[in-house]
Every structure is written in structure tokens, then in C-alpha cells.
Design a protein around this motif. Sequence first.
Motif, PDB file in Angstrom:
ATOM      1  N   VAL A 176       0.867  -1.175   0.000  1.00 33.92           N
ATOM      2  CA  VAL A 176       0.000   0.000   0.000  1.00 33.92           C
ATOM      3  C   VAL A 176       0.904   1.225   0.000  1.00 33.92           C
ATOM      4  CG1 VAL A 176      -1.716   1.294   1.323  1.00 33.92           C
ATOM      5  CG2 VAL A 176      -1.871  -1.208   1.164  1.00 33.92           C
ATOM      6  N   VAL A 177       0.579   2.196  -0.841  1.00 38.62           N
ATOM      7  CA  VAL A 177       1.428   3.378  -0.988  1.00 38.62           C
ATOM      8  C   VAL A 177       0.622   4.630  -0.663  1.00 38.62           C
ATOM      9  CG1 VAL A 177       2.936   4.705  -2.513  1.00 38.62           C
ATOM     10  CG2 VAL A 177       2.784   2.212  -2.772  1.00 38.62           C
ATOM     11  N   LEU A 178       1.177   5.477   0.180  1.00 36.97           N
ATOM     12  CA  LEU A 178       0.620   6.795   0.463  1.00 36.97           C
ATOM     13  C   LEU A 178       1.537   7.829  -0.171  1.00 36.97           C
ATOM     14  CD1 LEU A 178      -1.442   8.587   1.996  1.00 36.97           C
ATOM     15  CD2 LEU A 178       0.156   8.575   3.931  1.00 36.97           C
ATOM     16  N   ILE A 179       1.006   8.583  -1.130  1.00 38.55           N
ATOM     17  CA  ILE A 179       1.772   9.620  -1.814  1.00 38.55           C
ATOM     18  C   ILE A 179       1.381  10.960  -1.217  1.00 38.55           C
ATOM     19  CG2 ILE A 179       2.311  10.719  -4.023  1.00 38.55           C
ATOM     20  CD1 ILE A 179       0.654   7.334  -4.079  1.00 38.55           C
ATOM     21  N   ASP A 180       2.381  11.719  -0.774  1.00 37.18           N
ATOM     22  CA  ASP A 180       2.150  12.983  -0.074  1.00 37.18           C
ATOM     23  C   ASP A 180       2.828  14.115  -0.834  1.00 37.18           C
ATOM     24  OD1 ASP A 180       1.675  14.968   1.794  1.00 37.18           O
ATOM     25  OD2 ASP A 180       3.272  14.327   3.150  1.00 37.18           O
ATOM     26  N   PHE A 181       2.031  14.960  -1.496  1.00 39.02           N
ATOM     27  CA  PHE A 181       2.583  16.133  -2.181  1.00 39.02           C
ATOM     28  C   PHE A 181       2.811  17.241  -1.159  1.00 39.02           C
ATOM     29  CE2 PHE A 181       1.006  13.958  -5.892  1.00 39.02           C
ATOM     30  CZ  PHE A 181       1.887  14.339  -6.893  1.00 39.02           C
TER      31      PHE A 181
ATOM     32  N   ILE B 198       2.665  25.871   5.397  1.00 41.83           N
ATOM     33  CA  ILE B 198       2.240  25.682   6.778  1.00 41.83           C
ATOM     34  C   ILE B 198       1.178  24.594   6.881  1.00 41.83           C
ATOM     35  CG2 ILE B 198       0.512  27.531   6.648  1.00 41.83           C
ATOM     36  CD1 ILE B 198       2.645  26.454   9.726  1.00 41.83           C
ATOM     37  N   ASN B 199       0.334  24.447   5.865  1.00 47.62           N
ATOM     38  CA  ASN B 199      -0.693  23.399   5.904  1.00 47.62           C
ATOM     39  C   ASN B 199      -0.057  22.013   5.886  1.00 47.62           C
ATOM     40  OD1 ASN B 199      -1.670  25.750   3.830  1.00 47.62           O
ATOM     41  ND2 ASN B 199      -3.194  25.294   5.389  1.00 47.62           N
TER      42      ASN B 199
ATOM     43  N   TYR C  72      -2.804  20.869  -5.336  1.00 48.31           N
ATOM     44  CA  TYR C  72      -2.833  21.305  -3.944  1.00 48.31           C
ATOM     45  C   TYR C  72      -1.586  20.869  -3.170  1.00 48.31           C
ATOM     46  CZ  TYR C  72      -7.759  21.761  -5.171  1.00 48.31           C
ATOM     47  OH  TYR C  72      -8.924  22.092  -5.797  1.00 48.31           O
ATOM     48  N   TRP C  73      -1.226  21.709  -2.189  1.00 48.32           N
ATOM     49  CA  TRP C  73      -0.315  21.340  -1.101  1.00 48.32           C
ATOM     50  C   TRP C  73      -1.086  21.493   0.206  1.00 48.32           C
ATOM     51  CZ3 TRP C  73       1.657  25.355  -4.427  1.00 48.32           C
ATOM     52  CH2 TRP C  73       2.689  24.983  -5.279  1.00 48.32           C
ATOM     53  N   PRO C  74      -1.084  20.531   1.077  1.00 53.96           N
ATOM     54  CA  PRO C  74      -0.658  19.151   0.833  1.00 53.96           C
ATOM     55  C   PRO C  74      -1.772  18.381   0.130  1.00 53.96           C
ATOM     56  CG  PRO C  74      -1.471  19.341   3.075  1.00 53.96           C
ATOM     57  CD  PRO C  74      -1.546  20.735   2.476  1.00 53.96           C
ATOM     58  N   ALA C  75      -1.402  17.255  -0.463  1.00 48.20           N
ATOM     59  CA  ALA C  75      -2.367  16.351  -1.081  1.00 48.20           C
ATOM     60  C   ALA C  75      -1.916  14.920  -0.814  1.00 48.20           C
ATOM     61  CB  ALA C  75      -2.464  16.603  -2.583  1.00 48.20           C
TER      62      ALA C  75
ATOM     63  N   HIS D 121      -8.255   9.989  -2.169  1.00 48.71           N
ATOM     64  CA  HIS D 121      -7.375  11.154  -2.094  1.00 48.71           C
ATOM     65  C   HIS D 121      -7.934  12.119  -1.055  1.00 48.71           C
ATOM     66  CE1 HIS D 121     -10.529  12.518  -4.930  1.00 48.71           C
ATOM     67  NE2 HIS D 121     -10.339  13.703  -4.334  1.00 48.71           N
ATOM     68  N   HIS D 122      -7.067  12.968  -0.543  1.00 47.07           N
ATOM     69  CA  HIS D 122      -7.503  14.017   0.377  1.00 47.07           C
ATOM     70  C   HIS D 122      -6.626  15.240   0.162  1.00 47.07           C
ATOM     71  CE1 HIS D 122      -9.096  16.098   3.825  1.00 47.07           C
ATOM     72  NE2 HIS D 122      -7.861  16.336   4.234  1.00 47.07           N
TER      73      HIS D 122
END
Length: 333
Positions: free
Chosen positions: A42-47, A53-54, A122-125, A138-139
Motif C-alpha cells: 500500500v502506498v501513500l503519496i504525499d505532495f 504551513i498546511n 494542492y499542497w498538501p495532497a 485522495h484528500h
Amino acid sequence: MLNQMRPEAIRLPVEGEFPSLDGATGWLNSEPLTPAGQRGKVVLIDFWTYTCINWLRQLPYVRVWAEKYRDQGLVVIGVHTPEFGFERDLDNVRRAAKDMNVGYPIAIDSGYEIWRAFENHYWPALYFADAQGNIRHHHFGEGEYEQSEMIIQQLLAEAGSGDMAKELVSVDARGLEAAADWGNLRSPENYLGYERAESFASPGSVALNERRTFAFPPRLGLNYWALAGDWTVGKQAFVLNEANGRIACRFHARDLHLVLAPADRASQVRFQVLIDGLRPGMAHGNDIDDQGNGLVTDPRLYQLIRQPGAIIEHTFEITFYDSGVQAYAFTFG
């Protein structure tokens, strides 16, 4: 209630295939990774971008998930896509990742190739990929941490992970990573460069790459800001040409931050912060002392104000005692 939901109750349709990571211009903490190479995990990709600051307030959760679920088959990949020019510098990103304890793999996306492959804006995504290489959720932005963790648990269970603790993490976030005081936050992010500046209150007009002497207006309305001194108007930032330049802002928030950079890596810029004309005392942020004194040493986000007690409207003022500082953006919390 969200925290009463269990992972199996969340419906997760297939949103598409895990896009290519080939656009990365480099990697930190890992050899280059590919979607095919992560099949079965399982992969979580974090932009992210390191001055956001978010993202900083989201980071403690992602960091803990990466550690907690690593042995169950979770891979966290941070995709660093820069907002400001200095965030394209690999040394700056490497230093920020070390300072912020980001130990999971980081794809350097300075050309926005991975950003475009995901059609991200978006940051973060966060994007959640299952063991078959499908994006399932996605979130965008902060929040929904309980739901995000339950989705990680669900995808790991689908992949066959057993003996997984169902308790959700709790974090003790401090400093820049502490959650915003949303109930008292009435000041939005504001950029200082020509390209996106809003609510600028110094008299007179401005033009890109123009050097001019600015002055404060007689008063500032809430969420307006102004300059005093000799500055050049840049696309992303205002640049101070002579010592003793000032920035003022009227704000309503617990925290006030500024994204600042020195002229170059060898430079430092001394500054002092005042609130309503007084030294900040107990309201000082992590990057100044109680007298308001601080130093710009690296291009990054500086926490200048963190108010204790009741939050009311104030006038912030910063004086730079050395030339060359670049001022990019206000953020609040």
C-alpha cells in the motif's frame, strides 16, 4: 461519528492507476521508486513543499503512519513540488527534510512532472494506492486524519496484512506542526510578490522589477499589509535594497509566520518584531526571542508570533537591520 467507523465501512472506488514517478529529478532517502516496484504494498503519496504551513501541520501524522505501518506493508512517498524558486534547490530541500525529520522516500519534482501526472493542484495532497497499483482515495489539505488512517488500515487489510492494531494514532504536535487555532483564525494566507499580492496598503503604484521607496499608510485595516523603506518588487517576493526596511500587517490569529530568505547562503539578516509597537514578550514565536529579535539564515518559513491566552486583532511590524532579505508570504494559524 467518524471515529466510530471501522475501515470496512468505507467505500473506496478505483479512481485510476498509480501514475508514473519517472518525472522525478532526484530522490532523497531512497533509490528511485516505481509504481510497478511497489506492487503488493500500500502506498501513500504525499505532495508537499517545505514552506507550506498546511503541510507542516499535517506532517506529524504522516510521519507516525510511515513508522507505525511500515512493517505491515505501507510505503510513504513524499513528492516535493516547489512553490517558490528557492525550493527548487536540492540542498535546501535536503536540509529541510533533515530538520523536519522526514525519513521516508522523497521524490524531487522540481519540474512539476509528477504533479501533472497526478493532475494535482494542492499542497498538501494525499493519494492512497492499493496493492494492485490503483488509486483508491485522495484528500486535499489538512484534517480528516482519522479517516485517512482508517483507509490505510483498510487497504492493508485488503492486501492481506494481519495482526494490525486498530487503534488510531495520536500526536503531540508542537512548534510549527501544532494545529491551527481555527476558532480564532480570521487572517488568510497572503503573498508578497507582484504575481499574487493582495491587500497591499502602501501609497502609490507598483510595477514588476521596480525599485522604489515605500511608506506605511496612516492606519492598516484587518488583513492589509504595507512596506516602508527601499524595496524592489519581484515576481515572487519583495527584496530589501537598504537596511532598516519594514513590513507591517494587521492580523487576527494565534500564529503569524513569514516566508523569508537571505540574499544568498553566506548572508544573514538581523531583524526585530513588534506587536502594537511593543516587544512581543510571551507572544514570541519559535524564531524570535521575547524581545522580538531574530535572524534570517536560511530560506524557509519563520514562526514570528504565537499568542498565549485570548486572541485579538493586532498590528505586526518587523524591521530588517540588514539589506538583501526577500519576503515571500504571510501565513497564519
